[in-house]
Design a protein around this motif. Structure first.
Motif, PDB file in Angstrom:
ATOM      1  N   HIS A  76       0.836  -1.206   0.000  1.00  0.00           N
ATOM      2  CA  HIS A  76       0.000   0.000   0.000  1.00  0.00           C
ATOM      3  C   HIS A  76       0.868   1.252   0.000  1.00  0.00           C
ATOM      4  N   ARG A  79       2.357   1.721  -3.455  1.00  0.00           N
ATOM      5  CA  ARG A  79       1.319   2.141  -4.399  1.00  0.00           C
ATOM      6  C   ARG A  79       0.933   3.601  -4.142  1.00  0.00           C
ATOM      7  N   TRP A  83       1.031   6.429  -6.842  1.00  0.00           N
ATOM      8  CA  TRP A  83      -0.219   7.108  -7.160  1.00  0.00           C
ATOM      9  C   TRP A  83      -0.034   8.623  -7.103  1.00  0.00           C
ATOM     10  N   GLN A 170       1.290   1.672 -10.629  1.00  0.00           N
ATOM     11  CA  GLN A 170       0.311   1.545  -9.545  1.00  0.00           C
ATOM     12  C   GLN A 170      -0.895   0.728  -9.979  1.00  0.00           C
ATOM     13  N   THR A 171      -1.194   0.707 -11.270  1.00  0.00           N
ATOM     14  CA  THR A 171      -2.274  -0.144 -11.769  1.00  0.00           C
ATOM     15  C   THR A 171      -1.930  -1.617 -11.565  1.00  0.00           C
ATOM     16  N   PHE A 173       0.130  -2.795  -9.266  1.00  0.00           N
ATOM     17  CA  PHE A 173       0.037  -3.042  -7.826  1.00  0.00           C
ATOM     18  C   PHE A 173      -1.419  -3.264  -7.428  1.00  0.00           C
ATOM     19  N   ALA A 174      -2.320  -2.482  -8.007  1.00  0.00           N
ATOM     20  CA  ALA A 174      -3.739  -2.652  -7.707  1.00  0.00           C
ATOM     21  C   ALA A 174      -4.218  -4.029  -8.119  1.00  0.00           C
ATOM     22  N   PRO A 190      -3.362   4.966   0.404  1.00  0.00           N
ATOM     23  CA  PRO A 190      -2.570   5.934  -0.368  1.00  0.00           C
ATOM     24  C   PRO A 190      -2.768   7.377   0.095  1.00  0.00           C
TER      25      PRO A 190
END
Length: 316
Positions: A76, A79, A83, A170-171, A173-174, A190
């Protein structure tokens, strides 16, 4: 409505969610661009983070802290850095270019995601994906060339491209975090990272902000949360390399916002390059069914009383 969506393939449902995210995302750009030019970019992020965290804390009073419990705090954190690093770069670029120009450069995000998903998520690299990536890179180059001084890239363009890379990372990681984390936790942490990083920087650079500046910063936060929620729904049901090209729908949305709010229109060459990128998207395969990432409580932030497993086919 739910049954109709459930009949669609996972990849197509993901594309629809990502398209909705892009429609919401252009309002983030509008709000950021409407903030006074005297306010530093770091301060905009700090203001936005403060307002967003305050809203989340109020929500937590009603839903409870169970919604933000996490098994992957370091993921988190990283990310969150990516982000808000992306936001800083994009907000900086918006100070120098139109919304549609910035979004056109951000199209490279989908191409980066295709490659990163192959390397880090083990998604299959097909000949069609490779051809689409190469063609899309040509389109991005055409958009960049008129602004380049030799091989030098203007700071606004560099900011947009750096923002694309951070958003792509970050996409991914999501996509990984959706296997164990709730949507609420993925939106919440975030913002905490942003407060820790950007508020101190914003305080150092602080300039007097009008009430309208706070309102626009808050609006950017609201639409960003809505955008990221829809992105999270998309990555739960579709391959990251398939849904990311839906980000190209940001161009017509941003063109409309430029004309409505700022009476601006991008250079014609932008449409040539963007057209090649859109053609690249058409080469990708949108058929098939991507299996949603397993998560025992993925939608509890929206409907705690509904079993996620029972709603597996309805997740969009």
């Amino acid at each position: 409505m739910t049954r109709t969506l459930a009949r669609l393939s996972g990849n197509l449902r993901g594309v629809l969610w990502m398209t909705g995210a892009m429609a919401s995302g252009v309002f983030v750009d509008v709000c950021a661009k409407l903030v006074s030019a005297d306010i530093p970019t770091a301060q905009i992020l700090a203001m936005r983070a403060i307002l967003t965290v305050a809203a989340f804390l109020v929500i937590l009073m009603f839903v409870g802290t169970r919604q933000v419990r996490t098994r992957r705090p370091y993921a988190h954190m990283l990310r969150g850095v990516l982000w808000y690093g992306s936001l800083f770069c994009v907000f900086y670029a918006l100070r120098q270019m139109s919304i549609s120009e910035v979004n056109a450069y951000l199209f490279i995000e989908a191409l980066l995601t295709v490659m990163l998903a192959v390397v880090f998520l083990g998604e299959k690299l097909t000949a069609r994906k490779l051809a689409a990536t190469l063609l899309g890179l040509v389109g991005v180059w055409i958009m960049c060339a008129p602004k380049m001084n030799g091989f030098g890239v203007p700071l606004g363009v560099a900011g947009a491209l750096a923002g694309a890379f951070c958003f792509s990372a970050q996409t991914l990681f999501a996509k990984v975090l959706t296997r164990t984390e709730t949507n609420f936790s993925m939106l919440f942490w975030p913002q905490i990272v942003a407060v820790v990083i950007w508020v101190p920087v914003g305080v150092i650079l602080w300039q007097p902000a009008a009430l309208s500046d706070w309102a626009f910063a808050g609006g950017a936060g609201f639409f960003a949360m809505l955008t990221n929620y829809m992105v999270l729904r998309a990555v739960r049901v579709a391959d990251a390399s398939v849904i990311s090209p839906a980000a190209y729908t940001a161009l017509p949305f941003s063109l409309a916002m430029d004309l409505i709010f700022f009476d601006m229109f991008p250079m014609p060459i932008i449409f040539v390059g963007a057209g090649l990128v859109v053609l690249a998207v058409m080469l990708l395969d949108f058929k098939g069914s991507a299996k949603p990432a397993p998560s025992a409580d993925e939608d509890e932030d929206i409907a705690p009383s509904v079993s996620t497993k029972q709603q597996a086919d309805a997740r969009v």
